[in-house]
Scaffold this active site. Sequence first.
Site, PDB file in Angstrom:
ATOM      1  N   ARG A  52       1.498  -8.642  36.692  1.00 39.19           N
ATOM      2  CA  ARG A  52       0.741  -9.942  36.607  1.00 39.19           C
ATOM      3  C   ARG A  52      -0.703  -9.517  36.725  1.00 39.19           C
ATOM      4  O   ARG A  52      -1.217  -8.817  37.397  1.00 39.19           O
ATOM      5  CB  ARG A  52       1.218 -10.645  37.974  1.00 39.19           C
ATOM      6  CG  ARG A  52       0.017 -11.703  38.310  1.00 39.19           C
ATOM      7  CD  ARG A  52       0.537 -12.994  37.531  1.00 39.19           C
ATOM      8  NE  ARG A  52      -0.034 -14.248  37.995  1.00 39.19           N
ATOM      9  CZ  ARG A  52      -0.995 -14.808  37.836  1.00 39.19           C
ATOM     10  NH1 ARG A  52      -2.015 -14.093  37.226  1.00 39.19           N
ATOM     11  NH2 ARG A  52      -1.499 -15.991  38.331  1.00 39.19           N
ATOM     12  N   GLU A  60       0.390 -23.165  32.765  1.00 41.91           N
ATOM     13  CA  GLU A  60       1.703 -22.894  32.655  1.00 41.91           C
ATOM     14  C   GLU A  60       1.925 -23.288  31.320  1.00 41.91           C
ATOM     15  O   GLU A  60       1.544 -23.979  30.631  1.00 41.91           O
ATOM     16  CB  GLU A  60       2.457 -23.854  33.788  1.00 41.91           C
ATOM     17  CG  GLU A  60       2.054 -23.623  35.050  1.00 41.91           C
ATOM     18  CD  GLU A  60       2.645 -22.275  35.531  1.00 41.91           C
ATOM     19  OE1 GLU A  60       3.892 -22.214  35.532  1.00 41.91           O
ATOM     20  OE2 GLU A  60       1.853 -21.192  35.823  1.00 41.91           O
ATOM     21  N   ARG A  96       6.337  -7.607  41.369  1.00 43.05           N
ATOM     22  CA  ARG A  96       5.428  -7.361  40.237  1.00 43.05           C
ATOM     23  C   ARG A  96       4.033  -6.636  40.592  1.00 43.05           C
ATOM     24  O   ARG A  96       3.703  -6.784  41.637  1.00 43.05           O
ATOM     25  CB  ARG A  96       4.628  -8.839  39.753  1.00 43.05           C
ATOM     26  CG  ARG A  96       5.978  -9.539  39.220  1.00 43.05           C
ATOM     27  CD  ARG A  96       5.342 -10.980  38.667  1.00 43.05           C
ATOM     28  NE  ARG A  96       4.646 -11.679  39.775  1.00 43.05           N
ATOM     29  CZ  ARG A  96       4.355 -12.915  39.538  1.00 43.05           C
ATOM     30  NH1 ARG A  96       4.391 -13.444  38.479  1.00 43.05           N
ATOM     31  NH2 ARG A  96       3.651 -13.509  40.743  1.00 43.05           N
TER      32      ARG A  96
END
Length: 229
Positions: A52, A60, A96
């Site tokens: 990330r 988004e 992540r």
Amino acid sequence: MFSNFSFVAISILFLAQTALPVVANNLTATVVSVGDGDTIRVRTGNKTVTVRLACIDAPEIKQSPWGAQSTLRLKQLLPVGQTITLRSTETDKYKRLVAEVFVGNRSINVNMVQEGQAVVYRQYLKGCPESKNSLLQGENTAKQQRLAFWSQANPVMPWDFRHRATQKTTSQPIQPQQQNNCDPSYPDICIPKNSSDLNCRDITQRRFKVLPPDPHGFDRDGDGIGCER
């Protein structure tokens, strides 16, 4: 003719001007795929991990067309097989790796912000102390020039978009046809599977049943009830 001492001194000066800051958490990786405008999969050593991008937030995918444009741009900057350097800041609750991504000495995180393809995630900006000023200056310039995401009249920040979407999905009791799309850790409400990290302030419900592994950490005291306050 330069002495050996002069040659070494000049070499050290050159490296100091061009190399990345020396930190213990730098590692080399190869890009495997791009998920969206701020998430990639990489290969490092014999492991494949999700990364990330730290301190930024891309639109988004459902924020059309900005999410798709951001994803496309990141794919152009990080093609499959590209060698990168990761400066990791932490591992999030989804396992992540949160990191700044570099191609050579160029920060891809900063690049995305400068082009208006992502915004600065101020809530987590302390994780990028070396890039903080570049990120903020890059966003300010992108705003002034109305680049990409900032070309909208009233842009909705990605975190606000997720918040609104979550409120909509959790405002009603779970219907049978919804069950397969909801995280089983929260049987009383519908939190979509694999949603971005949420806090209690992001949802409308309080005092609902929580089962392990509780990926969002709603049950802070471990009594099986989420968001009690």
